[in-house]
Design a protein around this motif. Structure first.
Motif, PDB file in Angstrom:
ATOM      1  N   GLY A   1       0.826  -1.200   0.000  1.00 25.33           N
ATOM      2  CA  GLY A   1       0.000   0.000   0.000  1.00 25.33           C
ATOM      3  C   GLY A   1       0.859   1.247   0.000  1.00 25.33           C
ATOM      4  O   GLY A   1       2.053   1.207   0.269  1.00 25.33           O
ATOM      5  N   GLU A   2       0.229   2.363  -0.292  1.00 27.40           N
ATOM      6  CA  GLU A   2       0.946   3.632  -0.374  1.00 27.40           C
ATOM      7  C   GLU A   2       1.379   4.098   1.018  1.00 27.40           C
ATOM      8  O   GLU A   2       0.867   3.640   2.029  1.00 27.40           O
ATOM      9  N   SER A   3       2.321   5.035   1.039  1.00 25.47           N
ATOM     10  CA  SER A   3       2.761   5.624   2.309  1.00 25.47           C
ATOM     11  C   SER A   3       1.581   6.290   3.008  1.00 25.47           C
ATOM     12  O   SER A   3       0.772   6.969   2.375  1.00 25.47           O
ATOM     13  N   GLY A   4       1.501   6.092   4.324  1.00 26.74           N
ATOM     14  CA  GLY A   4       0.455   6.727   5.104  1.00 26.74           C
ATOM     15  C   GLY A   4      -0.886   6.043   5.072  1.00 26.74           C
ATOM     16  O   GLY A   4      -1.867   6.574   5.592  1.00 26.74           O
ATOM     17  N   SER A   5      -0.971   4.839   4.481  1.00 32.06           N
ATOM     18  CA  SER A   5      -2.269   4.169   4.349  1.00 32.06           C
ATOM     19  C   SER A   5      -2.618   3.289   5.538  1.00 32.06           C
ATOM     20  O   SER A   5      -3.686   2.667   5.563  1.00 32.06           O
ATOM     21  N   GLY A   6      -1.738   3.205   6.547  1.00 33.38           N
ATOM     22  CA  GLY A   6      -2.078   2.467   7.761  1.00 33.38           C
ATOM     23  C   GLY A   6      -1.559   1.054   7.814  1.00 33.38           C
ATOM     24  O   GLY A   6      -2.167   0.190   8.455  1.00 33.38           O
TER      25      GLY A   6
ATOM     26  N   GLY B   1      -0.550  11.473   0.466  1.00 28.32           N
ATOM     27  CA  GLY B   1       0.048  10.930   1.689  1.00 28.32           C
ATOM     28  C   GLY B   1      -0.937  10.175   2.555  1.00 28.32           C
ATOM     29  O   GLY B   1      -0.614   9.788   3.679  1.00 28.32           O
ATOM     30  N   ASN B   2      -2.178   9.996   2.065  1.00 29.14           N
ATOM     31  CA  ASN B   2      -3.215   9.200   2.722  1.00 29.14           C
ATOM     32  C   ASN B   2      -3.532   9.691   4.132  1.00 29.14           C
ATOM     33  O   ASN B   2      -3.506  10.896   4.371  1.00 29.14           O
ATOM     34  N   VAL B   3      -3.825   8.781   5.067  1.00 27.83           N
ATOM     35  CA  VAL B   3      -4.288   9.187   6.398  1.00 27.83           C
ATOM     36  C   VAL B   3      -3.218   9.992   7.133  1.00 27.83           C
ATOM     37  O   VAL B   3      -3.528  10.925   7.867  1.00 27.83           O
ATOM     38  N   ARG B   4      -1.954   9.640   6.921  1.00 27.82           N
ATOM     39  CA  ARG B   4      -0.890  10.407   7.572  1.00 27.82           C
ATOM     40  C   ARG B   4      -0.928  11.864   7.127  1.00 27.82           C
ATOM     41  O   ARG B   4      -0.725  12.779   7.935  1.00 27.82           O
ATOM     42  N   GLU B   5      -1.192  12.102   5.845  1.00 22.89           N
ATOM     43  CA  GLU B   5      -1.271  13.484   5.361  1.00 22.89           C
ATOM     44  C   GLU B   5      -2.492  14.185   5.942  1.00 22.89           C
ATOM     45  O   GLU B   5      -2.423  15.376   6.292  1.00 22.89           O
ATOM     46  N   LEU B   6      -3.608  13.472   6.064  1.00 17.44           N
ATOM     47  CA  LEU B   6      -4.801  14.064   6.678  1.00 17.44           C
ATOM     48  C   LEU B   6      -4.506  14.485   8.115  1.00 17.44           C
ATOM     49  O   LEU B   6      -4.910  15.577   8.549  1.00 17.44           O
ATOM     50  N   GLU B   7      -3.789  13.649   8.851  1.00 15.59           N
ATOM     51  CA  GLU B   7      -3.401  14.006  10.219  1.00 15.59           C
ATOM     52  C   GLU B   7      -2.536  15.264  10.232  1.00 15.59           C
ATOM     53  O   GLU B   7      -2.742  16.164  11.064  1.00 15.59           O
ATOM     54  N   ASN B   8      -1.577  15.343   9.311  1.00 21.71           N
ATOM     55  CA  ASN B   8      -0.691  16.511   9.254  1.00 21.71           C
ATOM     56  C   ASN B   8      -1.461  17.785   8.919  1.00 21.71           C
ATOM     57  O   ASN B   8      -1.196  18.856   9.477  1.00 21.71           O
TER      58      ASN B   8
ATOM     59  N   TYR C   1       7.753  20.112   8.041  1.00 21.65           N
ATOM     60  CA  TYR C   1       9.214  20.036   8.041  1.00 21.65           C
ATOM     61  C   TYR C   1       9.754  18.894   8.901  1.00 21.65           C
ATOM     62  O   TYR C   1      10.820  18.987   9.483  1.00 21.65           O
ATOM     63  N   ASN C   2       8.986  17.816   8.936  1.00 21.26           N
ATOM     64  CA  ASN C   2       9.434  16.579   9.582  1.00 21.26           C
ATOM     65  C   ASN C   2      10.116  15.722   8.525  1.00 21.26           C
ATOM     66  O   ASN C   2       9.466  15.182   7.630  1.00 21.26           O
ATOM     67  N   ARG C   3      11.443  15.588   8.602  1.00 23.19           N
ATOM     68  CA  ARG C   3      12.185  14.879   7.541  1.00 23.19           C
ATOM     69  C   ARG C   3      11.794  13.412   7.425  1.00 23.19           C
ATOM     70  O   ARG C   3      11.724  12.857   6.335  1.00 23.19           O
ATOM     71  N   THR C   4      11.541  12.759   8.565  1.00 22.68           N
ATOM     72  CA  THR C   4      11.154  11.347   8.523  1.00 22.68           C
ATOM     73  C   THR C   4       9.821  11.170   7.814  1.00 22.68           C
ATOM     74  O   THR C   4       9.668  10.302   6.952  1.00 22.68           O
ATOM     75  N   ALA C   5       8.836  12.000   8.171  1.00 20.47           N
ATOM     76  CA  ALA C   5       7.525  11.912   7.532  1.00 20.47           C
ATOM     77  C   ALA C   5       7.610  12.289   6.052  1.00 20.47           C
ATOM     78  O   ALA C   5       6.951  11.677   5.202  1.00 20.47           O
ATOM     79  N   ALA C   6       8.422  13.310   5.735  1.00 16.74           N
ATOM     80  CA  ALA C   6       8.576  13.726   4.338  1.00 16.74           C
ATOM     81  C   ALA C   6       9.225  12.615   3.507  1.00 16.74           C
ATOM     82  O   ALA C   6       8.840  12.382   2.354  1.00 16.74           O
ATOM     83  N   ALA C   7      10.191  11.923   4.091  1.00 17.52           N
ATOM     84  CA  ALA C   7      10.842  10.822   3.378  1.00 17.52           C
ATOM     85  C   ALA C   7       9.840   9.721   3.059  1.00 17.52           C
ATOM     86  O   ALA C   7       9.830   9.165   1.953  1.00 17.52           O
ATOM     87  N   LYS C   8       8.979   9.398   4.031  1.00 21.94           N
ATOM     88  CA  LYS C   8       7.949   8.373   3.793  1.00 21.94           C
ATOM     89  C   LYS C   8       6.982   8.823   2.702  1.00 21.94           C
ATOM     90  O   LYS C   8       6.555   8.034   1.853  1.00 21.94           O
TER      91      LYS C   8
END
Length: 472
Positions: free
Chosen positions: A182-187, A369-376, A441-448
């Protein structure tokens, strides 16, 4: 059959001795299993073919079935399929000849709980029986609207989400290795935790590992552990991920980032079910369920010789595909509300709500970025606004903005007729800056979000002269 209980074994919560059906056409195997199971406090019923086995299954309920793969009137796979259709909730394990794991994998995909290879190891048999009898009952209650306490759920009532939850319930009743795509941020990690928490291993450890975040020179010691004095700085014993997850579940996130040399060592541990710490002379038996995940197409990595095919088949016994958020837009309001109910208390502010215009904007957005992007997005909105009613202006989000930005960038860059490397560098630079902005500007999240490792992110930023402090 005698009913002498093996010391230290509680009958897994059963009021009376559990009943086990053993199906095999070899009398010696049946006798061995009967004696072993009787010593564990089980009532054993045997059958020598699939016809008699079906008759036994129709006559009374069982708590476990053990069946050979090769039977006179059919195969154990036929019996697995029959049990899946007519005896819901009954765990069935297959016994297969050494070296024929293809049959065992087919049985796992058909719904078998686990498998044993001949000659049968009594220690593995006891472990399997205890795990099978420890399975929770099949869940029939409605899914709650939000995460409560330690219970994790995947929210939503769209068809993809309902099908996903049903598959997770089935996978939780198996010991098979699961590969989550699955894509990044999809759980993907949430799905892995749900499988673990609903399985017979739920009381043991769940050990998540980000394979892309471990330096290559530390991988072997981190995965397999080491003895005190094994190398400079090893001032005490260290178990490593496999031993830490013994009896439980090891979740290998971004497994495609493992270097080939480590893939070979990982394959051997999975095959042998044994691990040896660095500096140790003895191997230790392990009982670990492997769940792996990556946002990359693992089959393409195999084709490109970036991932070993034999390890791929070991990890990908059953594949679970996570739907993207844009494939279940009707669930976005529910998920967004749940996120706000979680974030607002953490930031010590009154509960905020999204108005109708804001909900329309969110449901029309593609969420790369899926759910992770929604959270951000919601975290950023709460940080920048003080109102309790969030409108579209507070979201600062335009539908399809990612696609429009990408299209605009491509056309402008192409028109400028830059040299190829400059053109590619500019595209890469714009993509990294955009990802950093989306993830605050979270590098770890941006990398994912970009589908690369944190190490790769640092290298690319250094090469392009991107300073995190200057681009904020």
């Amino acid at each position: 059959m005698s009913n002498r209980n093996e010391p230290g074994l509680a009958a897994s919560g059963y009021q009376s001795a559990p009943h086990v059906l053993v199906v095999d056409d070899e009398p010696d195997i049946i006798e061995l299993l009967e004696l072993t199971l009787a010593r564990m406090g089980m009532n054993v019923v045997s059958a020598m073919n699939t016809r008699d086995a079906r008759a036994r299954l129709q006559s009374r309920p069982f708590q476990l079935c053990l069946t050979d793969m090769q039977l006179p009137d059919g195969s154990g796979l036929d019996l697995v399929q029959y049990i899946s259709q007519h005896c819901a909730g009954l765990p069935v394990a297959v016994i297969t000849a050494y070296g024929t794991t293809e049959n065992a994998v087919a049985a796992l995909k058909a719904g078998a709980f686990d498998y044993l290879t001949k000659p049968v190891s009594l220690k593995q048999l006891r472990t399997l029986v205890k795990s099978a009898l420890h399975l929770p009952p099949i869940r029939t209650e409605a899914v709650p609207e939000k995460n409560t306490g330690n219970r994790r759920v995947l929210l939503g009532e769209s068809r993809p989400m309902r099908e996903l939850r049903t598959t997770i319930e089935k996978l939780s009743r198996s010991q098979a290795a699961v590969y989550i795509s699955g894509e990044s941020g999809s759980g993907k990690e949430l799905a892995a935790r749900m499988i673990h928490e609903r399985s017979a291993r739920r009381d043991e450890a769940f050990v998540p590992v980000n394979c892309g975040a471990i330096p290559e020179n530390l991988m072997e010691s981190e995965f397999f552990g080491y003895k005190k004095g094994a190398f400079t700085g090893a001032d005490k014993d260290h178990d490593g991920f496999f031993l830490a997850a013994n009896g439980g579940t090891l979740f290998l996130d971004e497994v495609a980032d493992l270097p080939l040399a480590m893939q070979v060592k990982l394959l051997r541990v999975i095959q042998e079910k044994q691990v040896r710490r660095l500096g140790d002379v003895q191997e230790k038996n392990i009982d670990v369920r492997i769940i792996s995940a990556t946002h990359k197409k693992l089959s393409e990595c195999v084709e490109n010789e970036q991932f070993r095919q034999d390890l791929y088949y070991r990890l990908n016994v059953i594949e679970l595909d996570m739907p993207a958020l844009r494939e279940m837009r009707e669930d976005i309001p529910l998920i967004a509300r749940n996120i706000l109910e979680k974030i607002c208390p953490e930031t010590k502010r009154p509960l905020c709500h999204l108005d109708q215009d804001a909900l329309v904007i969110l449901t029309e957005y593609d969420f790369p970025g899926n759910v992770r992007e929604l959270e951000n997005i919601l975290e950023r909105t709460l940080a920048l606004c003080s109102v309790e009613k969030i409108g579209k202006n507070e979201l600062q989000l335009k539908p399809r903005e990612i696609q429009k930005t990408s299209d605009s960038l491509s056309s402008v860059s192409a028109d400028e007729e830059l040299p190829l490397q400059d053109y590619l560098d500019r595209l890469e630079k714009e993509s990294i800056v955009k990802a950093l902005q989306q993830t605050r500007y979270n590098r770890t999240a941006a990398a994912k979000l970009l589908g690369i490792t944190v190490r790769s992110m640092r290298y690319r930023m250094d090469r392009l002269g991107l300073d995190l402090k200057k681009i904020r």
